[in-house]
Enzyme design. Structure first.
Site, PDB file in Angstrom:
ATOM      1  N   LYS A 113       0.824  -1.215   0.000  1.00  0.00           N
ATOM      2  CA  LYS A 113       0.000   0.000   0.000  1.00  0.00           C
ATOM      3  C   LYS A 113       0.858   1.265   0.000  1.00  0.00           C
ATOM      4  CE  LYS A 113      -4.244  -1.982   1.601  1.00  0.00           C
ATOM      5  NZ  LYS A 113      -4.660  -2.845   2.696  1.00  0.00           N
ATOM      6  N   LYS A 220      -4.309 -12.546  -6.857  1.00  0.00           N
ATOM      7  CA  LYS A 220      -5.580 -12.757  -6.156  1.00  0.00           C
ATOM      8  C   LYS A 220      -6.644 -11.797  -6.661  1.00  0.00           C
ATOM      9  CE  LYS A 220      -5.365  -9.511  -2.393  1.00  0.00           C
ATOM     10  NZ  LYS A 220      -5.943  -9.133  -1.143  1.00  0.00           N
ATOM     11  N   LYS A 223      -9.933  -5.623  -5.016  1.00  0.00           N
ATOM     12  CA  LYS A 223     -10.452  -4.378  -5.606  1.00  0.00           C
ATOM     13  C   LYS A 223      -9.367  -3.589  -6.308  1.00  0.00           C
ATOM     14  CE  LYS A 223     -14.098  -4.161  -2.801  1.00  0.00           C
ATOM     15  NZ  LYS A 223     -14.419  -3.957  -1.415  1.00  0.00           N
TER      16      LYS A 223
HETATM   17  P1  TYM Z   1     -10.491  -6.967   3.410  1.00  0.00           P
HETATM   18  O1  TYM Z   1     -11.565  -5.963   3.529  1.00  0.00           O
HETATM   19  O2  TYM Z   1      -9.370  -6.716   2.482  1.00  0.00           O
HETATM   20  O3  TYM Z   1     -11.094  -8.369   3.037  1.00  0.00           O
HETATM   21  C1  TYM Z   1     -12.164  -8.917   3.778  1.00  0.00           C
HETATM   22  C2  TYM Z   1     -12.040 -10.414   3.856  1.00  0.00           C
HETATM   23  O4  TYM Z   1     -12.045 -10.971   2.535  1.00  0.00           O
HETATM   24  C3  TYM Z   1     -10.905 -11.793   2.378  1.00  0.00           C
HETATM   25  N1  TYM Z   1     -10.418 -11.713   0.994  1.00  0.00           N
HETATM   26  C4  TYM Z   1     -10.039 -12.789   0.281  1.00  0.00           C
HETATM   27  N2  TYM Z   1     -10.011 -14.091   0.609  1.00  0.00           N
HETATM   28  C5  TYM Z   1      -9.596 -14.960  -0.350  1.00  0.00           C
HETATM   29  N3  TYM Z   1      -9.236 -14.566  -1.593  1.00  0.00           N
HETATM   30  C6  TYM Z   1      -9.253 -13.273  -1.964  1.00  0.00           C
HETATM   31  N4  TYM Z   1      -8.912 -12.916  -3.186  1.00  0.00           N
HETATM   32  C7  TYM Z   1      -9.658 -12.306  -0.995  1.00  0.00           C
HETATM   33  N5  TYM Z   1      -9.800 -10.956  -1.013  1.00  0.00           N
HETATM   34  C8  TYM Z   1     -10.256 -10.615   0.222  1.00  0.00           C
HETATM   35  C9  TYM Z   1      -9.866 -11.262   3.345  1.00  0.00           C
HETATM   36  O5  TYM Z   1      -8.917 -12.243   3.662  1.00  0.00           O
HETATM   37  C10 TYM Z   1     -10.745 -10.880   4.514  1.00  0.00           C
HETATM   38  O6  TYM Z   1     -11.018 -11.993   5.325  1.00  0.00           O
HETATM   39  N6  TYM Z   1      -7.764  -6.217   7.476  1.00  0.00           N
HETATM   40  C11 TYM Z   1      -9.000  -6.839   7.014  1.00  0.00           C
HETATM   41  C12 TYM Z   1     -10.242  -6.312   7.684  1.00  0.00           C
HETATM   42  C13 TYM Z   1     -10.169  -6.376   9.164  1.00  0.00           C
HETATM   43  C14 TYM Z   1     -10.281  -7.545   9.959  1.00  0.00           C
HETATM   44  C15 TYM Z   1     -10.139  -7.114  11.304  1.00  0.00           C
HETATM   45  C16 TYM Z   1     -10.488  -8.887   9.658  1.00  0.00           C
HETATM   46  C17 TYM Z   1      -9.957  -5.331  10.002  1.00  0.00           C
HETATM   47  N7  TYM Z   1      -9.955  -5.754  11.292  1.00  0.00           N
HETATM   48  C18 TYM Z   1     -10.225  -8.002  12.359  1.00  0.00           C
HETATM   49  C19 TYM Z   1     -10.556  -9.792  10.726  1.00  0.00           C
HETATM   50  C20 TYM Z   1     -10.428  -9.336  12.057  1.00  0.00           C
HETATM   51  C21 TYM Z   1      -9.110  -6.551   5.514  1.00  0.00           C
HETATM   52  O7  TYM Z   1      -8.566  -5.643   5.011  1.00  0.00           O
HETATM   53  O8  TYM Z   1      -9.938  -7.331   4.867  1.00  0.00           O
END
Ligand code: TYM
Length: 355
Positions: A113, A220, A223
């Protein structure tokens, strides 16, 4: 018997895609009957990259509606918005006192990022870390890497630790953040000689964490990669995206290993639950009879089988503002209860005792 505490969240940066679904949301729904589940919308985390007030609010609402449309039941699981729980930012400040800038700078998501914020290309093997650090320090104030981006893992750790969650259903890309969370929990416990925080684990019903690939050949689905199939995509648009997926020129000889882009399509088909079809396509690849047009058609229909019921419900839910408000108010109340109790313990342990 006390149920295990589950916590997970998704950033409010737009519509949910298949990566979010297979990596996280699907398990949220599957876990809600058997665990003490807490699912939230990470709007504070979204601020690290998308600080647009209008968009942010619309995104929070959209994800809330998609959570509900996918089948999370607010009577079974606590659904809340991160910024409705002020105990989180307070504990984030406190936990940051125990977190090193170096360990934050070394996380993959920060490096990726930060590179984006600086307008430099993706990381490559053998990159010079020192030059990268110099770029961060020397960045002009309008092309800066914001401090929230650096401390993103602290905030995520707090989301988890403040609820004393032990199970965190997330995709593979979040495993490094979970590893840091465990390290911070251990460090806090041992520094103060307490047993306050359990160490949370990823959870996928015994299977390995999921990584949903993009349909553009490798990497992967994400977005920022611009390769997403969204849960709310209309069937026509969705079919079009799948039909455009990258494949290869076809197997040249029997039993050759399946190329990455084709394996991605077959694996995705398997994720949708069509294990038999996936096995047939693997066999067809092995004996050189595979037809990618058929594979893509089957994949598109299998995906639509999952997304259509969600898409059908989402607009009605979005229109019911009163319901949405009730869900998040009730969720915030519940989430704050445990968060306040943990924060009080943390303050006490750290010597912020008051008079
Ligand atoms: P975020 O918003 O990027 O993604 C949300 C969830 O979707 C999963 N994910 C994927 N899994 C498999 N393949 C993919 N291509 C893929 N793209 C997204 C992510 O692994 C995630 O589970 N930091 C986290 C949000 C967060 C969080 C937390 C999660 C903030 N605090 C506490 C768990 C516990 C995030 O950016 O997810």
């Amino acid at each position: 018997m006390k149920k295990d505490i589950v916590l997970s969240g998704i950033r409010s940066t737009g519509n949910l895609h298949l990566g979010n679904y297979f990596g996280a949301l699907r398990n949220f729904v599957r876990m809600q009957d058997d665990y003490d589940c807490n699912f939230f919308i990470a709007d504070l985390h979204a601020l690290t990259t998308n600080p647009d007030p209008v968009q942010l609010h619309a995104s929070v609402k959209q994800i809330l509606a998609e959570y509900l449309a996918a089948g999370i039941d607010p009577e079974k699981a606590t659904i809340f918005v991160q910024s409705d729980v002020p105990e989180i930012p307070e504990m984030y400040l406190l936990l940051n006192m125990h977190v090193g800038i170096g360990e934050l700078m070394r996380t993959t998501s920060f490096k990726d990022k930060a590179r984006k914020a600086l307008g430099i290309g993706p990381a490559a093997e053998g990159d010079d870390d020192e030059a990268f650090e110099k770029q961060i320090i020397g960045a002009s104030t309008n092309k800066r890497v914001n401090a929230g981006l650096l401390t993103y893992p602290t905030l995520m750790a707090v989301d988890i630790l403040i609820q004393k969650a032990t199970l965190v259903p997330v995709g593979k890309d979040q495993e490094q953040h979970l590893e840091l969370t465990r390290r911070f929990a251990r460090r806090f416990n041992s520094f103060y000689g307490v047993d306050l925080f359990p160490e949370p684990q990823n959870f996928n019903f015994g299977a390995a964490a999921v990584k949903v690939p993009g349909l553009d050949g490798s990497g992967k689905m994400g977005k920022s990669e611009g390769n997403c199939i969204y849960l709310v995509d209309e069937p026509k648009a969705l079919r079009k995206k799948v039909m455009k997926a990258v494949t290869d020129e076809g197997p040249k000889e029997p039993n050759q290993p399946i190329s990455e882009p084709v394996a991605n399509l077959i694996n995705l088909l398997e994720l949708t639950g069509a294990a038999d079809l996936a096995a047939q396509y693997r066999a067809a690849y092995a004996d050189c009879t595979v037809r990618y047009g058929d594979l893509k058609k089957d994949l598109a229909e299998a995906i639509l089988g999952i997304t259509t019921p969600i898409r059908d419900r989402v607009n009605d839910i979005l229109a019911d503002e009163e319901y949405l408000r009730r869900v998040v108010r009730q969720g915030a109340e519940r989430a704050r209860e445990r968060a306040a109790a943990t924060l009080a313990e943390v303050r006490q342990v750290m010597g912020l005792r008051g008079f």
